[in-house]
Design a protein around this motif. Sequence first.
Motif, short mmCIF file in Angstrom:
data_model
loop_
_atom_site.label_atom_id
_atom_site.label_comp_id
_atom_site.label_asym_id
_atom_site.label_seq_id
_atom_site.Cartn_x
_atom_site.Cartn_y
_atom_site.Cartn_z
N LEU A 253 0.82 -1.22 0.00
CA LEU A 253 0.00 0.00 0.00
C LEU A 253 0.85 1.27 0.00
N GLY A 254 2.01 1.22 0.67
CA GLY A 254 2.85 2.41 0.80
C GLY A 254 2.66 3.07 2.16
N THR A 255 3.66 3.80 2.60
CA THR A 255 3.65 4.37 3.94
C THR A 255 2.60 5.45 4.14
N GLN A 256 2.18 6.10 3.03
CA GLN A 256 1.23 7.20 3.15
C GLN A 256 -0.23 6.78 3.00
N HIS A 257 -0.46 5.50 2.73
CA HIS A 257 -1.84 5.03 2.54
C HIS A 257 -2.59 5.10 3.88
N PRO A 258 -3.87 5.51 3.86
CA PRO A 258 -4.65 5.61 5.11
C PRO A 258 -4.69 4.31 5.91
N LEU A 259 -4.76 3.16 5.23
CA LEU A 259 -4.82 1.90 5.95
C LEU A 259 -3.49 1.61 6.66
N THR A 260 -2.38 1.96 6.02
CA THR A 260 -1.08 1.78 6.67
C THR A 260 -0.99 2.66 7.90
N LYS A 261 -1.41 3.91 7.76
CA LYS A 261 -1.36 4.85 8.88
C LYS A 261 -2.27 4.41 10.03
N LYS A 262 -3.36 3.72 9.69
CA LYS A 262 -4.29 3.28 10.73
C LYS A 262 -3.82 2.01 11.42
N TYR A 263 -3.41 1.00 10.63
CA TYR A 263 -3.16 -0.32 11.21
C TYR A 263 -1.72 -0.54 11.66
N GLN A 264 -0.77 0.23 11.12
CA GLN A 264 0.61 0.05 11.57
C GLN A 264 0.78 0.41 13.04
N PRO A 265 0.21 1.55 13.51
CA PRO A 265 0.30 1.85 14.95
C PRO A 265 -0.44 0.81 15.80
N GLU A 266 -1.57 0.31 15.29
CA GLU A 266 -2.33 -0.69 16.04
C GLU A 266 -1.52 -1.98 16.19
#
Length: 272
Positions: A253-266
């Motif tokens: 997805l890439g680091t800037q994708h909303p799903l990455t930003k949401k689920y990576q911290p989780e």
Amino acid sequence: METSIEVSSSNFAADVIAKSEDKLVVVDFFATWCGPCQILKPILVSLSREYDFILATIDIDKNPDLASQFAVTGVPDVRICDRGIMQSGFVGVLPEPQLREILAQYNLKSDLELGIEEVKSAIAAGNVKAAKQIFDRLFSQFPNSPLVVIQAARFLIHLNKLDKARELLDSVGFENQDHFNKAQSFKALIGFKQALDKPENTSLGRKYARACQLALREEYENSLKLLLEVVEADRKYNDDGARKAMTSIFAILGTQHPLTKKYQPELMMTLY
């Protein structure tokens, strides 16, 4: 189509300023002794063939007057000339995705990216023959493009031709770190496919298999939800497979994708 030209003081007005009235001109101030310049130049040349812009290269040692005129103090220094006006760009080497973002700001369309969108539409419509024909055209038009290789591998995974897909992905070298990382991540799709061949008949096994199935269908959010549940239930399940699967999806997805930003911290909170 003319895409790359060497520019000096004598032809700057004609080949940069005048031509920019009809077509965007990307101006690359460089030096032969500059290592980063040698890294950036082939990327710009490749993009100039893909997008509808002219690449003008200026050797600052041969053209100190132009370097002085535009206050070039470090190289590579890339400027954008649009309709006769020289605009700021960037200094140094940027990753290819960031270069594409800059070009997108000028409403430039990539023939390669448009072709890949055609492929995706054909695959979504179940038209395998059309997808193959488009790939043949793209490989002919962009024979050295890792983007085409990665998308073709993805198509082969869709057709369950896993060995051929892996062979293509293995051909993507270290020269471009972003593409190499993407290729490694797409190898995870092969793992997802293989996981579905022999699903483990347990609660976690069925959940993991379902997550893999969703990932293959590019329903990434639902896949990430299930994979996170597997990690929460058993971090070590399938040799840490759920965490590895999530990180592979983030890379796709890439680091800037909303799903990455949401689920990576989780995921980080679950692990630590």
